[in-house]
Design a protein around this motif. Sequence first.
Motif, PDB file in Angstrom:
ATOM      1  N   VAL A  32     -20.901  11.220  63.686  1.00 28.71           N
ATOM      2  CA  VAL A  32     -20.291  11.461  62.381  1.00 28.71           C
ATOM      3  C   VAL A  32     -18.787  11.468  62.574  1.00 28.71           C
ATOM      4  N   GLY A  33     -18.103  10.897  61.630  1.00 28.89           N
ATOM      5  CA  GLY A  33     -16.641  10.835  61.740  1.00 28.89           C
ATOM      6  C   GLY A  33     -16.186   9.514  61.158  1.00 28.89           C
ATOM      7  N   PHE A  34     -14.900   9.364  60.944  1.00 24.50           N
ATOM      8  CA  PHE A  34     -14.428   8.146  60.302  1.00 24.50           C
ATOM      9  C   PHE A  34     -14.672   6.935  61.197  1.00 24.50           C
ATOM     10  N   THR A  35     -15.313   5.943  60.622  1.00 21.37           N
ATOM     11  CA  THR A  35     -15.665   4.758  61.398  1.00 21.37           C
ATOM     12  C   THR A  35     -14.588   3.687  61.259  1.00 21.37           C
ATOM     13  N   ARG A  36     -14.860   2.546  61.843  1.00 16.49           N
ATOM     14  CA  ARG A  36     -13.904   1.438  61.763  1.00 16.49           C
ATOM     15  C   ARG A  36     -13.720   0.990  60.317  1.00 16.49           C
ATOM     16  N   VAL A  37     -12.513   0.515  60.053  1.00 20.90           N
ATOM     17  CA  VAL A  37     -12.195   0.065  58.698  1.00 20.90           C
ATOM     18  C   VAL A  37     -13.149  -1.034  58.260  1.00 20.90           C
ATOM     19  N   SER A  38     -13.444  -1.971  59.147  1.00 15.69           N
ATOM     20  CA  SER A  38     -14.290  -3.104  58.767  1.00 15.69           C
ATOM     21  C   SER A  38     -15.675  -2.619  58.356  1.00 15.69           C
ATOM     22  N   THR A  39     -16.239  -1.686  59.118  1.00 20.53           N
ATOM     23  CA  THR A  39     -17.565  -1.166  58.779  1.00 20.53           C
ATOM     24  C   THR A  39     -17.531  -0.498  57.406  1.00 20.53           C
ATOM     25  N   THR A  40     -16.489   0.308  57.198  1.00 20.40           N
ATOM     26  CA  THR A  40     -16.383   1.021  55.929  1.00 20.40           C
ATOM     27  C   THR A  40     -16.322   0.060  54.749  1.00 20.40           C
ATOM     28  N   ILE A  41     -15.459  -0.934  54.852  1.00 25.85           N
ATOM     29  CA  ILE A  41     -15.298  -1.865  53.720  1.00 25.85           C
ATOM     30  C   ILE A  41     -16.583  -2.647  53.478  1.00 25.85           C
ATOM     31  N   VAL A  42     -17.238  -3.027  54.552  1.00 25.42           N
ATOM     32  CA  VAL A  42     -18.470  -3.804  54.386  1.00 25.42           C
ATOM     33  C   VAL A  42     -19.548  -2.966  53.711  1.00 25.42           C
ATOM     34  N   ASN A  44     -14.915  -9.896  50.220  1.00 28.55           N
ATOM     35  CA  ASN A  44     -14.732  -8.730  51.075  1.00 28.55           C
ATOM     36  C   ASN A  44     -15.332  -8.892  52.461  1.00 28.55           C
ATOM     37  N   LEU A  45     -16.383  -9.715  52.564  1.00 38.11           N
ATOM     38  CA  LEU A  45     -17.012  -9.863  53.873  1.00 38.11           C
ATOM     39  C   LEU A  45     -16.236 -10.813  54.766  1.00 38.11           C
ATOM     40  N   THR A  46     -15.665 -11.838  54.140  1.00 42.63           N
ATOM     41  CA  THR A  46     -14.965 -12.814  54.977  1.00 42.63           C
ATOM     42  C   THR A  46     -13.654 -12.269  55.507  1.00 42.63           C
ATOM     43  N   PHE A  47     -13.204 -11.182  54.915  1.00 43.43           N
ATOM     44  CA  PHE A  47     -11.947 -10.627  55.390  1.00 43.43           C
ATOM     45  C   PHE A  47     -12.091 -10.185  56.844  1.00 43.43           C
ATOM     46  N   PHE A  48     -13.277  -9.736  57.180  1.00 39.56           N
ATOM     47  CA  PHE A  48     -13.501  -9.282  58.557  1.00 39.56           C
ATOM     48  C   PHE A  48     -14.401 -10.256  59.289  1.00 39.56           C
ATOM     49  N   LEU A  95     -18.854   7.104  52.714  1.00 41.57           N
ATOM     50  CA  LEU A  95     -19.241   5.985  53.575  1.00 41.57           C
ATOM     51  C   LEU A  95     -18.350   5.905  54.802  1.00 41.57           C
ATOM     52  N   ALA A  96     -17.063   6.225  54.608  1.00 41.36           N
ATOM     53  CA  ALA A  96     -16.142   6.166  55.740  1.00 41.36           C
ATOM     54  C   ALA A  96     -16.501   7.224  56.772  1.00 41.36           C
ATOM     55  N   TYR A  97     -16.936   8.386  56.274  1.00 39.49           N
ATOM     56  CA  TYR A  97     -17.171   9.507  57.181  1.00 39.49           C
ATOM     57  C   TYR A  97     -18.574   9.473  57.799  1.00 39.49           C
ATOM     58  N   PHE A  98     -19.548   9.180  56.939  1.00 37.58           N
ATOM     59  CA  PHE A  98     -20.933   9.222  57.431  1.00 37.58           C
ATOM     60  C   PHE A  98     -21.493   7.839  57.727  1.00 37.58           C
ATOM     61  N   GLY A  99     -20.648   6.848  57.599  1.00 39.61           N
ATOM     62  CA  GLY A  99     -21.115   5.460  57.743  1.00 39.61           C
ATOM     63  C   GLY A  99     -21.780   5.192  59.078  1.00 39.61           C
ATOM     64  N   ALA A 100     -21.337   5.901  60.105  1.00 36.33           N
ATOM     65  CA  ALA A 100     -21.880   5.636  61.434  1.00 36.33           C
ATOM     66  C   ALA A 100     -22.967   6.634  61.816  1.00 36.33           C
ATOM     67  N   ALA A 101     -23.401   7.424  60.828  1.00 33.57           N
ATOM     68  CA  ALA A 101     -24.379   8.479  61.120  1.00 33.57           C
ATOM     69  C   ALA A 101     -25.658   7.903  61.706  1.00 33.57           C
ATOM     70  N   ALA A 102     -26.028   6.718  61.294  1.00 31.28           N
ATOM     71  CA  ALA A 102     -27.266   6.106  61.791  1.00 31.28           C
ATOM     72  C   ALA A 102     -27.204   5.879  63.289  1.00 31.28           C
ATOM     73  N   SER A 103     -26.017   5.630  63.807  1.00 29.00           N
ATOM     74  CA  SER A 103     -25.894   5.404  65.246  1.00 29.00           C
ATOM     75  C   SER A 103     -25.593   6.704  65.998  1.00 29.00           C
ATOM     76  N   GLY A 104     -25.824   7.831  65.308  1.00 32.06           N
ATOM     77  CA  GLY A 104     -25.771   9.115  65.993  1.00 32.06           C
ATOM     78  C   GLY A 104     -24.418   9.785  66.040  1.00 32.06           C
ATOM     79  N   ALA A 141     -17.612  -8.764  60.477  1.00 34.95           N
ATOM     80  CA  ALA A 141     -18.599  -8.275  59.521  1.00 34.95           C
ATOM     81  C   ALA A 141     -19.651  -9.315  59.187  1.00 34.95           C
ATOM     82  N   ARG A 142     -19.431 -10.542  59.594  1.00 37.06           N
ATOM     83  CA  ARG A 142     -20.310 -11.612  59.114  1.00 37.06           C
ATOM     84  C   ARG A 142     -21.755 -11.424  59.521  1.00 37.06           C
ATOM     85  N   THR A 143     -21.957 -10.761  60.610  1.00 40.45           N
ATOM     86  CA  THR A 143     -23.337 -10.566  61.054  1.00 40.45           C
ATOM     87  C   THR A 143     -24.111  -9.718  60.073  1.00 40.45           C
ATOM     88  N   GLN A 144     -23.398  -8.881  59.331  1.00 41.94           N
ATOM     89  CA  GLN A 144     -24.095  -7.983  58.401  1.00 41.94           C
ATOM     90  C   GLN A 144     -24.066  -8.502  56.964  1.00 41.94           C
TER      91      GLN A 144
END
Lengths: 276, 206
Positions: free
Chosen positions: A46-56, A225-229, A35-44, A232-235
């Motif tokens: 690949v690579g480690f994404t932001r910590v908040s995105t990964t945790i969410v 886990n969501l309130t930590f960021f 998830l950390a590596y491919f988490g941003a694949a949808a937005s085109g 992240a609340r939008t998601q």
Amino acid sequence: MRNLMIVAGKEFRDGLRNRWVLAITLVFGLLAIGLAYFGAAASGQVGFTRVSTTIVSLSSLAVFLIPLIALMLAYDSIVGEDEQGTLLLLLTYPMSRVEILSGKFLGHAAILGVSTLVGFGVAGAIIAALGSVEQLGELVAALALFILSAMLLGWAFIGFAYLISVSVSEKSKAAGIALVVWFFFVIVYDLALLGVLVGTGGQVSEGFFHYLLLLNPTDIFRIVNLTFFEAARTQAGLASIGANAAFHPALLIGSLLAWVAVPLVLALWIFRRREI
Amino acid sequence: MNQPVIEMNSVGKRFGKLTALDEVSLTLGEGEVLGMMGHNGAGKSTSMKLILGLIRPTSGELKVFGHDPGGTAANDLRLRLGYLPENVQFYEQLSGFEVLDYFARLKRIGSGVVKPLLERVGLGHAMHRRVKTYSKGMRQRLGLAQALIGEPRLMLLDEPTVGLDRAGTRQDGGTARADGRPRDRRSGPGAADPGVALRSLRRDNS
């Protein structure tokens, strides 16, 4: 107390022997790194994404996976030993039923706890080492909170598994009920809440609604886990309602602890009355 | 003082409407062997569960070593009991040695007894193999070894010869006797197939 530790140790060794520990650790570790590596694949990209995105993303997948693993791990704990005859034998040994059940619970809790810690911990270390983490402190704090809440969530569902296991007399029935319990807490409960919210046109008092979220351990896990960021609340979906309630983290962790304790105590109570 | 090991005085046990035991009285002294025979559902296993303190009688009086087996002295009594349930399946993932070691430690006995016990029941060669590779007879021998942990003063064997070949049955008799005779204190009722029970009873009285 000594017997309790012997039972717990044997249960943990079983977990090592039949590869439960290895399997859960690998699943958690690979899930986190993937998830950390491919988490941003949808937005085109690949690579480690932001910590908040990964945790969410991690917590929204873990919320399905952890309860399922916990239930599968422990649903046959008591009823299985009953079917194979060893429960009858254990009861003729010089120890109480409370010691047997607590010992087995401790062993299962250790299996899941160690797997969670190692699986997500090693994944976190790899993310920190390979990714360009701007704020290491944030990653460590977020991951620590995630691991702690994941463990508690898992233990709560091990508690449910025990409650099921002491209440039925057949393994297959325990498996069926475990599946229903999983389905209810992970999917049905939130849908029902959403239905109430929409159906009443939002007439339900907000405060009351917040507390309804505390009645489901998976929702508590999400909120933690969501309130930590902030970002992240939008998601966060339904749990963002809980996030706005700004529950104190201590209250959330406390509620999760209660969710571990209550099913376990109930299971002990029923087990003491179980006919053999 | 020659206190009976088991004293049952018009003991009855009912499960709801079903009367499993009705007015059973028996006395078993030290060194005695008692074979219990009866058709299926006659109450053999129920009697054992009562003696083990797993269930309580609904009527009558039951004393094991002079105490109520389900009462406050239960844990103390259980250190002196050996029990082989019928159709027990041990933990498949563990080796014979590990299974026996687990039960020995629960009985507060060191791992030192495990190897000699396994050798005594003829499992010395297979003790580090997992139980799932064991044959039916080997599993039964493991069960017997389990019942022998801690030199119990009372052994309750439920269908002890199931799955054992003739050699195993003889060896089983030999084991019980080798242990029981010199100290002259091993006692035990066992629900068993009539032929074998009679044979072992005859042996004991000879």
